[in-house]
Design a protein around this motif. Structure first.
Motif, PDB file in Angstrom:
ATOM      1  N   ASP A 198     -10.092 -39.376-129.043  1.00 16.33           N
ATOM      2  CA  ASP A 198     -11.237 -40.138-129.559  1.00 16.33           C
ATOM      3  C   ASP A 198     -12.554 -39.496-129.125  1.00 16.33           C
ATOM      4  OD1 ASP A 198      -9.613 -41.954-130.823  1.00 16.33           O
ATOM      5  OD2 ASP A 198      -9.784 -43.491-129.258  1.00 16.33           O
ATOM      6  N   LEU A 199     -12.604 -39.014-127.900  1.00 18.70           N
ATOM      7  CA  LEU A 199     -13.814 -38.382-127.405  1.00 18.70           C
ATOM      8  C   LEU A 199     -14.124 -37.110-128.178  1.00 18.70           C
ATOM      9  CD1 LEU A 199     -16.138 -38.196-125.455  1.00 18.70           C
ATOM     10  CD2 LEU A 199     -14.563 -37.357-123.698  1.00 18.70           C
ATOM     11  N   ASP A 225     -26.149 -41.323-127.088  1.00 24.64           N
ATOM     12  CA  ASP A 225     -25.071 -41.986-126.362  1.00 24.64           C
ATOM     13  C   ASP A 225     -25.120 -41.679-124.872  1.00 24.64           C
ATOM     14  OD1 ASP A 225     -23.497 -41.035-129.192  1.00 24.64           O
ATOM     15  OD2 ASP A 225     -23.407 -43.135-128.622  1.00 24.64           O
ATOM     16  N   HIS A 256     -15.479 -37.977-131.530  1.00 27.52           N
ATOM     17  CA  HIS A 256     -16.864 -38.438-131.403  1.00 27.52           C
ATOM     18  C   HIS A 256     -17.811 -37.242-131.270  1.00 27.52           C
ATOM     19  CE1 HIS A 256     -20.418 -40.547-130.039  1.00 27.52           C
ATOM     20  NE2 HIS A 256     -20.424 -39.811-128.932  1.00 27.52           N
ATOM     21  N   ALA A 284     -12.485 -43.567-122.841  1.00 26.89           N
ATOM     22  CA  ALA A 284     -11.949 -43.215-124.161  1.00 26.89           C
ATOM     23  C   ALA A 284     -10.850 -42.179-124.024  1.00 26.89           C
ATOM     24  CB  ALA A 284     -13.064 -42.677-125.054  1.00 26.89           C
ATOM     25  N   TRP A 303     -18.123 -43.348-122.512  1.00 27.79           N
ATOM     26  CA  TRP A 303     -16.951 -42.652-123.025  1.00 27.79           C
ATOM     27  C   TRP A 303     -15.952 -42.293-121.929  1.00 27.79           C
ATOM     28  CZ3 TRP A 303     -15.679 -42.327-128.000  1.00 27.79           C
ATOM     29  CH2 TRP A 303     -16.673 -42.674-128.923  1.00 27.79           C
TER      30      TRP A 303
END
Length: 221
Positions: A75-76, A63, A79, A71, A68
């Motif tokens: 959520d980060l 990624d 992930h 985000a 990000w």
């Protein structure tokens, strides 16, 4: 050409994590590496569709941190936990197994990465400790909106990131820059391929935390 048409040896070298799948199913990618995935699965009585699905799940891109930036912190963090923490644990377990095998079989050769397995075990311990501190202390602070209390833990984690980068340099030194010697067996090549992906993943992980997650929290502190 689909995965089913490719040899076990090729898949072991090109898909990091494939060796763990083959080992779990009892498929020999070293001595039997010339067989295609379909041939090997059929001979072993394995559901080739399920086997191929597992291999396809391993093929994920690294990624970019920039994707990000927008985000949410929650959520980060989720992930990072799924894409990196979980993945590193599986990667290191398999890399230690492969390194042990290469050192046991080829340790008398001048190009052998002697000491690599022990170094990876040490990395496993250090990275596990690091990730647990993030999971148990730092990430809960960040996701609960307590960035002002996270400045010191963040700086401690960033210092440990420097240590991890140094450990990756040792891998390069032990493996001649992740370059297998001419005539290296499939296991040896799969080990170096897996190490290359682990290195790229760990570097992307560190970049995402330092330059997105941690930088955001320090701005808010």
């Amino acid at each position: 050409m689909t995965l089913l048409d490719q040899s076990l040896g090729t898949l072991a070298q090109e898909i990091p994590g494939a060796t763990a799948v083959f080992n779990r199913y009892g498929l020999s990618f070293c001595c039997g590496g010339s067989h295609t995935l379909l041939e090997a699965a059929t001979k072993a009585g394995i559901n080739h569709v399920a086997l191929m699905d597992e291999l396809m799940e391993l093929q994920h891109p690294v990624d970019e941190a920039s994707t990000w930036e927008s985000a949410s912190t929650a959520d980060l963090v989720q992930h990072i936990l799924g894409r990196y923490h979980l993945v590193h644990r599986a990667q290191l377990k398999e890399l230690v197994r492969l390194a042990d095998r290469v050192e046991q079989v080829h340790g008398d050769k001048p190009e052998a990465p002697n000491g690599l397995a022990d170094h990876l075990r040490l990395m496993t311990v250090e990275l596990e400790s690091h990730m647990q501190k993030e999971e148990q202390i730092l990430f809960p602070l960040l996701t609960s909106g307590q960035a002002q209390m996270a400045a010191w833990p963040i700086r401690a984690m960033m210092a440990e990131h420097e240590d991890h980068a140094g450990a990756l340099d040792v891998i390069d030194r032990l493996t001649n820059g992740l370059t297998p010697p001419e005539g290296a067996c499939n296991t040896w090549r799969a080990l170096y391929s897996g190490l290359a992906t682990f290195k790229a993943d760990l570097e992307a992980h560190i970049d995402l935390e330092n330059n997105v997650l941690f930088a955001r929290a320090l701005r808010e502190a």
